[in-house]
Design a protein around this motif. Structure first.
Motif, PDB file in Angstrom:
ATOM      1  N   ARG A 103       7.226  -2.410   8.642  1.00  0.00           N
ATOM      2  CA  ARG A 103       8.656  -2.116   8.770  1.00  0.00           C
ATOM      3  C   ARG A 103       9.597  -3.140   8.127  1.00  0.00           C
ATOM      4  N   LEU A 104       9.107  -3.989   7.245  1.00  0.00           N
ATOM      5  CA  LEU A 104       9.991  -4.968   6.595  1.00  0.00           C
ATOM      6  C   LEU A 104      10.695  -4.349   5.389  1.00  0.00           C
ATOM      7  N   LYS A 105      11.848  -4.885   5.061  1.00  0.00           N
ATOM      8  CA  LYS A 105      12.563  -4.519   3.837  1.00  0.00           C
ATOM      9  C   LYS A 105      12.214  -5.572   2.791  1.00  0.00           C
ATOM     10  N   LEU A 106      11.336  -5.194   1.857  1.00  0.00           N
ATOM     11  CA  LEU A 106      10.836  -6.125   0.843  1.00  0.00           C
ATOM     12  C   LEU A 106      11.069  -5.584  -0.558  1.00  0.00           C
ATOM     13  N   SER A 107      12.198  -4.932  -0.781  1.00  0.00           N
ATOM     14  CA  SER A 107      12.437  -4.398  -2.114  1.00  0.00           C
ATOM     15  C   SER A 107      12.462  -5.535  -3.135  1.00  0.00           C
ATOM     16  N   LYS A 108      11.930  -5.218  -4.310  1.00  0.00           N
ATOM     17  CA  LYS A 108      11.851  -6.150  -5.448  1.00  0.00           C
ATOM     18  C   LYS A 108      10.984  -7.379  -5.170  1.00  0.00           C
ATOM     19  N   THR A 109      10.031  -7.252  -4.256  1.00  0.00           N
ATOM     20  CA  THR A 109       9.107  -8.354  -3.979  1.00  0.00           C
ATOM     21  C   THR A 109       8.004  -8.350  -5.030  1.00  0.00           C
ATOM     22  N   SER A 110       7.620  -9.546  -5.452  1.00  0.00           N
ATOM     23  CA  SER A 110       6.568  -9.680  -6.456  1.00  0.00           C
ATOM     24  C   SER A 110       5.280 -10.184  -5.809  1.00  0.00           C
ATOM     25  N   PHE A 111       4.213  -9.396  -6.011  1.00  0.00           N
ATOM     26  CA  PHE A 111       2.862  -9.795  -5.621  1.00  0.00           C
ATOM     27  C   PHE A 111       2.085  -9.883  -6.934  1.00  0.00           C
ATOM     28  N   GLN A 112       1.658 -11.068  -7.319  1.00  0.00           N
ATOM     29  CA  GLN A 112       0.966 -11.227  -8.595  1.00  0.00           C
ATOM     30  C   GLN A 112      -0.403 -11.854  -8.371  1.00  0.00           C
ATOM     31  N   ASP A 113      -1.456 -11.178  -8.867  1.00  0.00           N
ATOM     32  CA  ASP A 113      -2.830 -11.662  -8.734  1.00  0.00           C
ATOM     33  C   ASP A 113      -3.189 -11.977  -7.287  1.00  0.00           C
ATOM     34  N   CYS A 114      -2.832 -11.067  -6.370  1.00  0.00           N
ATOM     35  CA  CYS A 114      -3.073 -11.301  -4.949  1.00  0.00           C
ATOM     36  C   CYS A 114      -4.163 -10.389  -4.398  1.00  0.00           C
ATOM     37  N   THR A 124       7.116   0.085   5.409  1.00  0.00           N
ATOM     38  CA  THR A 124       7.719  -1.024   4.679  1.00  0.00           C
ATOM     39  C   THR A 124       8.509  -0.490   3.491  1.00  0.00           C
ATOM     40  N   ASP A 125       9.657  -1.084   3.226  1.00  0.00           N
ATOM     41  CA  ASP A 125      10.451  -0.724   2.048  1.00  0.00           C
ATOM     42  C   ASP A 125      10.046  -1.647   0.908  1.00  0.00           C
ATOM     43  N   LEU A 126       9.269  -1.108  -0.023  1.00  0.00           N
ATOM     44  CA  LEU A 126       8.786  -1.861  -1.186  1.00  0.00           C
ATOM     45  C   LEU A 126       9.410  -1.322  -2.474  1.00  0.00           C
ATOM     46  N   THR A 127      10.637  -0.814  -2.374  1.00  0.00           N
ATOM     47  CA  THR A 127      11.331  -0.269  -3.533  1.00  0.00           C
ATOM     48  C   THR A 127      11.351  -1.281  -4.676  1.00  0.00           C
ATOM     49  N   ALA A 128      10.924  -0.860  -5.846  1.00  0.00           N
ATOM     50  CA  ALA A 128      10.939  -1.676  -7.070  1.00  0.00           C
ATOM     51  C   ALA A 128      10.129  -2.968  -6.951  1.00  0.00           C
ATOM     52  N   ALA A 139      -5.754  -1.260   2.174  1.00  0.00           N
ATOM     53  CA  ALA A 139      -4.368  -1.527   2.587  1.00  0.00           C
ATOM     54  C   ALA A 139      -3.789  -0.227   3.146  1.00  0.00           C
ATOM     55  N   VAL A 140      -2.945  -0.347   4.162  1.00  0.00           N
ATOM     56  CA  VAL A 140      -2.392   0.823   4.829  1.00  0.00           C
ATOM     57  C   VAL A 140      -0.989   1.116   4.314  1.00  0.00           C
ATOM     58  N   PHE A 141      -0.830   2.311   3.765  1.00  0.00           N
ATOM     59  CA  PHE A 141       0.472   2.806   3.319  1.00  0.00           C
ATOM     60  C   PHE A 141       0.761   4.056   4.139  1.00  0.00           C
ATOM     61  N   ASP A 142       1.720   3.973   5.047  1.00  0.00           N
ATOM     62  CA  ASP A 142       2.071   5.111   5.890  1.00  0.00           C
ATOM     63  C   ASP A 142       3.588   5.133   6.041  1.00  0.00           C
ATOM     64  N   ASN A 143       4.206   6.162   5.492  1.00  0.00           N
ATOM     65  CA  ASN A 143       5.670   6.260   5.447  1.00  0.00           C
ATOM     66  C   ASN A 143       6.278   5.033   4.762  1.00  0.00           C
ATOM     67  N   THR A 144       5.587   4.564   3.747  1.00  0.00           N
ATOM     68  CA  THR A 144       6.007   3.394   2.977  1.00  0.00           C
ATOM     69  C   THR A 144       6.898   3.844   1.829  1.00  0.00           C
ATOM     70  N   ILE A 145       7.939   3.078   1.559  1.00  0.00           N
ATOM     71  CA  ILE A 145       8.821   3.389   0.435  1.00  0.00           C
ATOM     72  C   ILE A 145       8.323   2.599  -0.778  1.00  0.00           C
ATOM     73  N   ASP A 162       1.930  12.621   0.204  1.00  0.00           N
ATOM     74  CA  ASP A 162       2.653  13.410   1.205  1.00  0.00           C
ATOM     75  C   ASP A 162       3.180  12.553   2.357  1.00  0.00           C
ATOM     76  N   LYS A 163       2.632  11.361   2.522  1.00  0.00           N
ATOM     77  CA  LYS A 163       3.018  10.511   3.654  1.00  0.00           C
ATOM     78  C   LYS A 163       3.773   9.258   3.218  1.00  0.00           C
ATOM     79  N   ASN A 164       4.075   9.152   1.934  1.00  0.00           N
ATOM     80  CA  ASN A 164       4.766   7.974   1.403  1.00  0.00           C
ATOM     81  C   ASN A 164       5.812   8.415   0.379  1.00  0.00           C
TER      82      ASN A 164
END
Length: 189
Positions: A103-114, A124-128, A139-145, A162-164
């Motif tokens: 449930r975090l708002k993490l838009s524009k977060t960078s994960f590199q070589d992780c 979680t809001d992972l927009t852009a 990894a669990v993606f459920d109603n993830t943006i 259908d769930k993301n």
């Protein structure tokens, strides 16, 4: 509240020594051990963590503002417990297995070589956001943006369209085919 400004901590074992300060601004932590530490209600602003062991740290109401983690081990960390206000994180070459961003708002977060194995991204809001060369096995993606997120070089993800929210997300072959897994269809060359 004791505040530490613009200081470099090297090879400090915070697991054994504890903390003299509750707030850190523009500080560098290099090759430090935080394993199992309670960082609850602390503030880290414009800080960098490099080559640090941070598995199982407790981050209840911890503030992370413009914080960069490089080559750190952050296994089992519940980032969803931290202070959500002005939360800004960046990860490079980190091991984040079994951590939670629920449930975090993490838009524009960078994960590199992780390594993001079994990480919870539910709601979680992972927009852009960018997942460059990341392993998302189980990894669990459920109603993830994931709108406009870049997963073009990520591997091992399973995302149910259908769930993301995946509008304008970037994927590449052959991994994009996993989006069709639930349909049990046969794809031939």
């Amino acid at each position: 509240v004791k505040i530490q400004y613009d200081f470099k901590f090297e090879k400090v074992n915070f697991s054994a020594d504890g903390f003299s300060y509750r707030e850190f601004e523009t500080c560098e932590f290099i090759n430090c051990n935080f394993q199992n530490c309670n960082l609850s209600e602390m503030k880290f602003i414009d800080c960098t963590f490099t080559d640090c062991e941070m598995s199982l740290v407790k981050v209840h109401k911890t503030a992370f503002q413009d914080v960069i983690f490089t080559n750190c081990k952050l296994m089992g960390v519940h980032f969803d417990d931290c202070n959500h206000i002005l939360l800004s994180l960046k990860f490079k070459k980190c091991q984040l297995d079994l951590s939670s961003f629920y449930r975090l708002k993490l838009s524009k977060t960078s994960f590199q070589d992780c390594s993001l194995k079994e990480v919870d991204f539910s709601e979680t809001d992972l927009t852009a956001s960018i997942f460059r060369q990341c392993d998302l096995q189980l990894a669990v993606f459920d109603n993830t943006i994931l709108e406009k997120a870049d997963l073009s070089t990520a591997i091992n993800y399973i995302i149910d369209p259908d769930k993301n929210h995946i509008r304008k997300a970037i994927f590449s072959m052959p991994d994009v085919i996993t989006l069709l897994n639930k349909y049990q269809i046969v794809i031939r060359d």
